[in-house]
Design an enzyme around this catalytic site. Structure first.
Site, PDB file in Angstrom:
ATOM      1  N   GLY A 164       0.645   8.010   7.985  1.00  0.00           N
ATOM      2  CA  GLY A 164      -0.567   8.400   7.271  1.00  0.00           C
ATOM      3  C   GLY A 164      -0.482   9.771   6.620  1.00  0.00           C
ATOM      4  O   GLY A 164      -1.496  10.409   6.367  1.00  0.00           O
ATOM      5  N   GLY A 165       0.733  10.206   6.335  1.00  0.00           N
ATOM      6  CA  GLY A 165       0.919  11.466   5.619  1.00  0.00           C
ATOM      7  C   GLY A 165       0.676  12.711   6.468  1.00  0.00           C
ATOM      8  O   GLY A 165       0.728  13.829   5.955  1.00  0.00           O
ATOM      9  N   PHE A 202      12.714  16.771  -2.001  1.00  0.00           N
ATOM     10  CA  PHE A 202      11.472  16.182  -2.516  1.00  0.00           C
ATOM     11  C   PHE A 202      11.727  15.668  -3.926  1.00  0.00           C
ATOM     12  O   PHE A 202      12.172  16.421  -4.797  1.00  0.00           O
ATOM     13  CB  PHE A 202      10.356  17.229  -2.518  1.00  0.00           C
ATOM     14  CG  PHE A 202       9.048  16.713  -3.051  1.00  0.00           C
ATOM     15  CD1 PHE A 202       8.264  15.874  -2.278  1.00  0.00           C
ATOM     16  CD2 PHE A 202       8.616  17.056  -4.328  1.00  0.00           C
ATOM     17  CE1 PHE A 202       7.052  15.377  -2.761  1.00  0.00           C
ATOM     18  CE2 PHE A 202       7.401  16.565  -4.825  1.00  0.00           C
ATOM     19  CZ  PHE A 202       6.630  15.724  -4.034  1.00  0.00           C
ATOM     20  N   LYS A 237      -2.617   3.312  -1.014  1.00  0.00           N
ATOM     21  CA  LYS A 237      -2.288   2.386  -2.091  1.00  0.00           C
ATOM     22  C   LYS A 237      -3.557   1.767  -2.666  1.00  0.00           C
ATOM     23  O   LYS A 237      -4.481   1.426  -1.920  1.00  0.00           O
ATOM     24  CB  LYS A 237      -1.366   1.288  -1.552  1.00  0.00           C
ATOM     25  CG  LYS A 237      -0.004   1.835  -1.103  1.00  0.00           C
ATOM     26  CD  LYS A 237       0.770   0.835  -0.264  1.00  0.00           C
ATOM     27  CE  LYS A 237       2.048   1.482   0.266  1.00  0.00           C
ATOM     28  NZ  LYS A 237       2.672   0.683   1.345  1.00  0.00           N
ATOM     29  N   ASN A 291       8.167  -0.027   8.075  1.00  0.00           N
ATOM     30  CA  ASN A 291       6.912  -0.396   8.724  1.00  0.00           C
ATOM     31  C   ASN A 291       7.140  -1.690   9.487  1.00  0.00           C
ATOM     32  O   ASN A 291       7.487  -2.709   8.898  1.00  0.00           O
ATOM     33  CB  ASN A 291       5.796  -0.569   7.698  1.00  0.00           C
ATOM     34  CG  ASN A 291       5.352   0.769   7.145  1.00  0.00           C
ATOM     35  OD1 ASN A 291       5.346   1.773   7.857  1.00  0.00           O
ATOM     36  ND2 ASN A 291       4.991   0.807   5.888  1.00  0.00           N
ATOM     37  N   ARG A 293       5.550  -4.151  10.811  1.00  0.00           N
ATOM     38  CA  ARG A 293       4.345  -4.994  10.927  1.00  0.00           C
ATOM     39  C   ARG A 293       4.110  -5.698   9.598  1.00  0.00           C
ATOM     40  O   ARG A 293       4.796  -5.413   8.622  1.00  0.00           O
ATOM     41  CB  ARG A 293       3.146  -4.099  11.224  1.00  0.00           C
ATOM     42  CG  ARG A 293       3.039  -3.004  10.176  1.00  0.00           C
ATOM     43  CD  ARG A 293       1.792  -2.176  10.309  1.00  0.00           C
ATOM     44  NE  ARG A 293       1.884  -0.960   9.534  1.00  0.00           N
ATOM     45  CZ  ARG A 293       1.638  -0.843   8.237  1.00  0.00           C
ATOM     46  NH1 ARG A 293       1.289  -1.912   7.538  1.00  0.00           N
ATOM     47  NH2 ARG A 293       1.745   0.312   7.613  1.00  0.00           N
TER      48      ARG A 293
HETATM   49  P1  ADP Z   1       3.871   8.419   6.272  1.00  0.00           P
HETATM   50  O1  ADP Z   1       4.496   7.536   7.325  1.00  0.00           O
HETATM   51  O2  ADP Z   1       3.187   9.615   6.855  1.00  0.00           O
HETATM   52  O3  ADP Z   1       3.018   7.665   5.312  1.00  0.00           O
HETATM   53  P2  ADP Z   1       6.144   8.429   4.414  1.00  0.00           P
HETATM   54  O4  ADP Z   1       7.523   8.805   4.791  1.00  0.00           O
HETATM   55  O5  ADP Z   1       5.872   6.983   4.188  1.00  0.00           O
HETATM   56  O6  ADP Z   1       5.111   9.047   5.481  1.00  0.00           O
HETATM   57  O7  ADP Z   1       5.748   9.228   3.125  1.00  0.00           O
HETATM   58  C1  ADP Z   1       4.445   9.156   2.609  1.00  0.00           C
HETATM   59  C2  ADP Z   1       4.423   9.583   1.169  1.00  0.00           C
HETATM   60  O8  ADP Z   1       4.915  10.921   1.022  1.00  0.00           O
HETATM   61  C3  ADP Z   1       5.321   8.758   0.267  1.00  0.00           C
HETATM   62  O9  ADP Z   1       4.689   7.574  -0.155  1.00  0.00           O
HETATM   63  C4  ADP Z   1       5.568   9.741  -0.856  1.00  0.00           C
HETATM   64  O10 ADP Z   1       4.425   9.761  -1.687  1.00  0.00           O
HETATM   65  C5  ADP Z   1       5.654  11.068  -0.174  1.00  0.00           C
HETATM   66  N1  ADP Z   1       7.055  11.411   0.147  1.00  0.00           N
HETATM   67  C6  ADP Z   1       7.684  11.259   1.324  1.00  0.00           C
HETATM   68  N2  ADP Z   1       8.969  11.704   1.247  1.00  0.00           N
HETATM   69  C7  ADP Z   1       9.164  12.132  -0.018  1.00  0.00           C
HETATM   70  C8  ADP Z   1      10.273  12.703  -0.736  1.00  0.00           C
HETATM   71  N3  ADP Z   1      11.454  12.932  -0.154  1.00  0.00           N
HETATM   72  N4  ADP Z   1      10.090  13.007  -2.040  1.00  0.00           N
HETATM   73  C9  ADP Z   1       8.891  12.797  -2.645  1.00  0.00           C
HETATM   74  N5  ADP Z   1       7.812  12.301  -2.032  1.00  0.00           N
HETATM   75  C10 ADP Z   1       7.930  11.954  -0.728  1.00  0.00           C
END
Ligand code: ADP
Length: 448
Positions: A164-165, A202, A237, A291, A293
């Protein structure tokens, strides 16, 4: 096959699981909090058990009351849906010790893939592309600065246990990296009880592309192609589509094969999603996370492949072999999903609980609506604001966009404000129509 399963979830996904179970002749037991007593999934299940008051009491997260309901109802298995306990390895372990099948992957693969640092290590070992970054968690600021200078700013700080970011920060220089490390670690510690963070490059202007996979307990893993979920706001999303409109044939093959490799290496079975970020200029992709699930957006994949993902989950959980081989999976047409949320997009997406006095979903060729709502339903204020998913399928992407516009126009919901007007605007946007978007597109358009 199972005789009876319990669904440890609510809303549209509970309904979705009941439908798949019923087609397989499996009995269904719903659980509900007092706030969901009137929800249609409760009425449609063969049996329903109340598991307590709405939040702040965490009914759907209360392992003891869910297991008690499962024991009373004498079920063979539990489907966790998405959210709540779906990615909780401890819950899967409790199910196993109670001799109730958890409809999902093994405790071991959930634990392995749920730790992003371990998952990334496994990916590197199996030649699945990942972002350059720290090999492990970083707790030393000087070391982090060294790595960041090495790979080049900007970098992103992420929590090993993330979701969840939370526990995520972007750093553009040494100063923001040092302060970000501290705040991300303490946020991760309080959110997940694990303050481990790591850093990686990033990627700006990335697209979110994810591969649906499904495996059985006999070692077979098949991919069902990819979805593009770049249309998101604050990492939530909004619109998902399949296939990804900008992927070359070669990249698609490499991407899907990478996902299968990773899941095979993790001994994975059941449905899962391997998420990647794509740099469409170079067609390079990098692993984000797995994920473990079923996902909200699984219907777009069902549309383009004809596979019933939830039904297949039930079959493989009962020990059956996957009913298809990779060579039998073909990609057919284009599908789009819009998440219909009860939110006022003009007022910072404020949730809109309350009575739905009008609720008439669209229909017609190539239109699917997954919802637990109906006219007269009262949206409780206690849960997330998604009230339905509208999915369309057409031979081409342009036709799918036109069909979605037509279906959105038909969808009659009052007096609650929803995301429908925003979807109409986004689908009309010439950049979206050209497929020229990235994960910050919606944010930029709305001024964040
Ligand atoms: P969470 O499990 O907290 O959702 P994620 O690893 O899925 O974490 O990352 C969530 C969001 O963060 C991604 O959809 C993207 O928007 C951004 N993100 C994550 N890693 C990167 C990266 N290396 N470069 C750019 N954006 C990133």
């Amino acid at each position: 096959m199972f005789t009876r399963i319990l669904i440890a979830n609510r809303g549209e996904i509970a309904l979705r699981i009941i439908r798949a179970a019923r087609e397989l002749g499996i009995g269904t037991v719903a659980v509900y909090s007092e706030a969901d007593r009137e929800s249609s999934y409760v009425k449609l299940a063969d049996e329903a058990v109340c598991i307590g008051p709405p939040p702040p009491t965490a009914s759907y997260l209360n392992i003891a009351s869910i297991i008690a309901a499962a024991e009373i109802a004498n079920v063979d298995a539990i489907h966790p849906g998405y959210g709540f306990l779906a990615e909780n390895a401890h819950f899967a372990e409790v199910c196993r010790s109670c001799k109730i099948e958890f409809i999902g992957p093994s405790v071991e693969s959930m634990t392995l893939l749920g730790d992003k640092v371990q998952c990334k290590k496994l990916a590197i070992k199996h030649k699945v592309p990942t972002f350059p970054g720290s090999k492990d968690g970083v707790d030393d600021e000087d070391e982090a600065v060294k790595i960041a200078r090495d790979i080049g700013y900007p970098v992103i700080i992420k929590a090993a246990a993330g979701g969840g970011g939370r526990g995520m920060r972007v750093a553009h220089n040494d100063i923001s990296l040092r302060s970000g490390l501290r705040s991300a670690a303490s946020e991760a510690e309080s959110a997940f009880g694990n303050g481990t963070v790591y850093i990686e490059k990033f990627l700006e202007r990335a697209r979110h592309v994810e591969v649906q996979i499904i495996g059985d307990t006999h070692g077979n893993v098949v991919h069902l192609f990819e979805r593009d979920c770049s249309m998101q706001r604050r990492h939530q999303k909004l619109i998902e589509e399949a296939p990804c409109p900008v992927l070359s044939k070669e990249t698609r093959e490499a991407l899907c094969k990478s996902a299968v490799r990773l899941c095979k290496a993790a001994g994975y079975y059941s449905a899962g999603t391997v998420e990647f970020l794509l740099d469409d200029a170079t067609q390079k992709f990098y692993l984000l996370e797995v994920n473990t699930r079923v996902q909200v957006e699984h219907p777009v994949t069902e549309a383009i492949t004809g596979v019933d993902i939830v039904k297949t989950q039930l079959q493989v959980a009962a020990g059956e072999k996957l009913p298809f081989k990779q060579s039998q999976i073909a990609l057919n047409g284009h599908a789009i999903e819009c998440r219909i949320n009860a939110e006022d997009t003009e007022r910072n997406f404020a949730p809109q609980p309350g009575l739905l006095s009008r609720f008439t979903p669209p229909g017609g060729l190539g239109v699917r609506v997954d919802t637990h709502c109906h006219a007269g339903y009262r949206i409780p204020p206690n849960y997330d604001s998604m009230i339905g998913k509208l999915i369309v399928h057409s031979p081409t992407r342009d036709e799918a966009i036109a069909r979605m516009q037509r279906a959105l126009r038909e969808f009659d919901i009052a007096p609650i404000a929803t995301t429908i007007p925003l979807h109409q605007r986004l689908l009309n946007n010439s950049k979206f129509v050209r497929g020229d978007v990235d994960i910050d597109f919606v944010g930029r358009l709305l001024g964040r």
